[in-house]
Design a protein around this motif. Structure first.
Motif, PDB file in Angstrom:
ATOM      1  N   ASN A   3      -3.793  -6.970 -21.943  1.00 46.23           N
ATOM      2  CA  ASN A   3      -4.922  -7.567 -21.236  1.00 46.23           C
ATOM      3  C   ASN A   3      -4.554  -8.905 -20.606  1.00 46.23           C
ATOM      4  OD1 ASN A   3      -7.406  -9.687 -21.693  1.00 46.23           O
ATOM      5  ND2 ASN A   3      -8.054  -7.762 -20.784  1.00 46.23           N
ATOM      6  N   MET A   4      -3.814  -9.725 -21.349  1.00 44.86           N
ATOM      7  CA  MET A   4      -3.438 -11.041 -20.832  1.00 44.86           C
ATOM      8  C   MET A   4      -2.554 -10.913 -19.598  1.00 44.86           C
ATOM      9  SD  MET A   4      -2.845 -12.747 -24.596  1.00 44.86           S
ATOM     10  CE  MET A   4      -2.162 -14.314 -24.083  1.00 44.86           C
ATOM     11  N   LEU A   5      -1.653  -9.948 -19.609  1.00 43.12           N
ATOM     12  CA  LEU A   5      -0.741  -9.767 -18.480  1.00 43.12           C
ATOM     13  C   LEU A   5      -1.425  -9.109 -17.277  1.00 43.12           C
ATOM     14  CD1 LEU A   5       2.421  -8.671 -20.476  1.00 43.12           C
ATOM     15  CD2 LEU A   5       2.127 -10.820 -19.229  1.00 43.12           C
ATOM     16  N   LEU A   6      -2.538  -8.429 -17.536  1.00 44.04           N
ATOM     17  CA  LEU A   6      -3.314  -7.823 -16.451  1.00 44.04           C
ATOM     18  C   LEU A   6      -4.258  -8.817 -15.793  1.00 44.04           C
ATOM     19  CD1 LEU A   6      -4.340  -4.404 -18.053  1.00 44.04           C
ATOM     20  CD2 LEU A   6      -3.005  -4.672 -15.960  1.00 44.04           C
ATOM     21  N   SER A   7      -4.618  -9.878 -16.530  1.00 43.18           N
ATOM     22  CA  SER A   7      -5.599 -10.842 -16.026  1.00 43.18           C
ATOM     23  C   SER A   7      -5.093 -11.538 -14.771  1.00 43.18           C
ATOM     24  CB  SER A   7      -5.904 -11.885 -17.117  1.00 43.18           C
ATOM     25  OG  SER A   7      -6.451 -11.257 -18.254  1.00 43.18           O
ATOM     26  N   LYS A   8      -6.035 -12.032 -13.994  1.00 43.95           N
ATOM     27  CA  LYS A   8      -5.669 -12.719 -12.751  1.00 43.95           C
ATOM     28  C   LYS A   8      -5.045 -14.078 -13.048  1.00 43.95           C
ATOM     29  CE  LYS A   8      -9.185 -10.502  -9.866  1.00 43.95           C
ATOM     30  NZ  LYS A   8     -10.353 -10.708  -8.959  1.00 43.95           N
ATOM     31  N   ASP A  63      -1.574 -10.731 -13.511  1.00 39.27           N
ATOM     32  CA  ASP A  63      -1.421  -9.961 -12.276  1.00 39.27           C
ATOM     33  C   ASP A  63      -0.234  -9.007 -12.306  1.00 39.27           C
ATOM     34  OD1 ASP A  63      -3.663 -10.855 -10.877  1.00 39.27           O
ATOM     35  OD2 ASP A  63      -2.643 -12.650 -10.154  1.00 39.27           O
ATOM     36  N   ALA A  64       0.103  -8.532 -13.509  1.00 33.65           N
ATOM     37  CA  ALA A  64       1.197  -7.565 -13.628  1.00 33.65           C
ATOM     38  C   ALA A  64       0.650  -6.145 -13.612  1.00 33.65           C
ATOM     39  CB  ALA A  64       1.967  -7.809 -14.921  1.00 33.65           C
ATOM     40  N   THR A  65       1.509  -5.204 -13.312  1.00 28.08           N
ATOM     41  CA  THR A  65       1.201  -3.791 -13.530  1.00 28.08           C
ATOM     42  C   THR A  65       1.746  -3.444 -14.905  1.00 28.08           C
ATOM     43  OG1 THR A  65       1.336  -3.256 -11.179  1.00 28.08           O
ATOM     44  CG2 THR A  65       1.615  -1.437 -12.735  1.00 28.08           C
ATOM     45  N   LYS A 108       4.947  -7.833 -11.034  1.00 30.94           N
ATOM     46  CA  LYS A 108       6.039  -7.139 -11.723  1.00 30.94           C
ATOM     47  C   LYS A 108       5.496  -5.955 -12.535  1.00 30.94           C
ATOM     48  CE  LYS A 108       9.197 -10.418 -10.798  1.00 30.94           C
ATOM     49  NZ  LYS A 108       8.381 -11.561 -10.408  1.00 30.94           N
ATOM     50  N   HIS A 109       6.415  -5.068 -12.894  1.00 26.80           N
ATOM     51  CA  HIS A 109       6.065  -3.945 -13.774  1.00 26.80           C
ATOM     52  C   HIS A 109       6.454  -4.334 -15.201  1.00 26.80           C
ATOM     53  CE1 HIS A 109       6.350   0.659 -14.713  1.00 26.80           C
ATOM     54  NE2 HIS A 109       5.428   0.040 -15.420  1.00 26.80           N
ATOM     55  N   VAL A 110       5.461  -4.395 -16.056  1.00 28.88           N
ATOM     56  CA  VAL A 110       5.673  -4.727 -17.466  1.00 28.88           C
ATOM     57  C   VAL A 110       5.472  -3.478 -18.306  1.00 28.88           C
ATOM     58  CG1 VAL A 110       4.940  -6.149 -19.415  1.00 28.88           C
ATOM     59  CG2 VAL A 110       4.834  -7.076 -17.093  1.00 28.88           C
ATOM     60  N   VAL A 111       6.395  -3.219 -19.208  1.00 29.29           N
ATOM     61  CA  VAL A 111       6.248  -2.105 -20.149  1.00 29.29           C
ATOM     62  C   VAL A 111       6.205  -2.685 -21.558  1.00 29.29           C
ATOM     63  CG1 VAL A 111       7.266   0.004 -21.097  1.00 29.29           C
ATOM     64  CG2 VAL A 111       7.391  -0.447 -18.637  1.00 29.29           C
ATOM     65  N   ILE A 112       5.131  -2.362 -22.279  1.00 27.07           N
ATOM     66  CA  ILE A 112       4.946  -2.819 -23.656  1.00 27.07           C
ATOM     67  C   ILE A 112       5.098  -1.628 -24.588  1.00 27.07           C
ATOM     68  CG2 ILE A 112       3.362  -3.889 -25.306  1.00 27.07           C
ATOM     69  CD1 ILE A 112       1.975  -5.235 -22.919  1.00 27.07           C
TER      70      ILE A 112
END
Length: 300
Positions: free
Chosen positions: A176-181, A186-188, A159-163
């Protein structure tokens, strides 16, 4: 169709049941989880947070030691207290309530806390371990947000996450947590901040929108993608003469408008807030568990 309202209080309550059970089990084995909370000064919001944390500890079988210091406490005095707590066997977690008075450097205080007792997850060692995917204490608010996503069964993977917000407390570690495998990564991830132009161009693309900037009702209905999940971390006091306190709490999201467009949304209050304290309890219990395991290993 209006959005599903995510009840953070209910999610936190379910988590605290297991936390209390584990705290009791550790206590019966001779290691009651212990948390020291240090408050310097009389900031009203900080006093409120510390009181809530102490109450949560009492309700979940965690020993709580509150240390209140005057606003003119020196940095050296505070560092000395932390060093004593680092070697105190009754204390498994140390939390220094931020913000600190201007004459005290936050980074000096955070770095003085033993990484083994850094239940806030702010120490450079903790953050470094997190970045490398190693086991460590995760910052409480970002970890709480992950628990919310688990509870509503929304995986950010693919998914695409915007913070909105790049603070060291929420925005950066959460990205970082949302980018981790893994299932809950595994989010963008796109991180926006005060210098981001055309904010709506980014937010309208988000499958998951997380607002953590501290600006009341910054996120409006037209900024949200239809069917998005919206997590509101903001806690802002706005004047309200109808309230005994003279104010009410609102988030960074225009809740009443956005709930008409989103798939799910957290309210303020009773959204992310209860999870932040819950994950602090979680980390404290985990620290006590780590301590007990070390004792067992050293006795073999």
């Amino acid at each position: 169709m209006e959005a599903s309202i995510i009840n953070g209080t209910t999610i936190a309550s379910d988590l605290r049941t297991s936390i209390a059970e584990e705290a009791l089990s550790l206590t019966r084995r001779g290691t009651q989880p212990g948390l020291a909370v240090i408050l310097v000064g009389e900031d009203p919001a900080s006093v409120s947070y510390v009181t809530a944390k102490e109450k949560a500890c009492d309700e979940n079988g965690i020993y709580s030691r509150e240390i209140r210091l005057p606003g003119d406490t020196s940095e050296k005095q505070l560092l000395d207290i932390i060093r004593d707590l680092n070697t105190d066997d009754q204390i498994h977690g140390i939390l220094v309530q931020l913000p600190l008075p201007e004459h005290i450097h936050d980074e000096h205080i955070i770095e003085a806390i033993s990484p083994e007792k850094d239940v806030d997850g702010f120490h450079p060692v903790s953050l470094g371990r997190m970045l490398q995917g190693q086991s460590t204490f995760l910052p409480c608010t970002p970890h709480g947000i992950i628990k919310i996503l688990e509870a509503i069964e929304f995986s950010p993977s693919g998914k695409h996450v915007v913070i909105l917000g790049r603070s060291n407390i929420v925005g950066k570690p959460l990205a970082n947590m949302l980018l981790s495998k893994g299932k809950w990564g595994d989010a963008t991830v796109t991180v926006c901040h005060s210098r981001t132009p055309n904010l709506k161009d980014h937010t309208i693309q988000a499958d998951l929108l997380i607002a953590a900037v501290g600006r009341p009702k910054l996120v409006t209905e037209e900024m949200v993608k239809p069917g998005a999940v919206v997590i509101d971390v903001g806690t802002n006091r706005v004047p309200d003469e109808s309230k005994k306190s003279g104010f009410r709490l609102v988030g960074d999201v225009d809740f009443d408008a956005v709930k008409k467009k989103a798939k799910a949304i957290t309210p303020v209050p009773r959204g992310v807030g209860p999870l932040t304290i819950t994950m602090l309890l979680f980390n404290t219990v985990q620290s006590a568990k780590n301590t007990l395991e070390k004792k067992i290993q050293s006795s073999r």
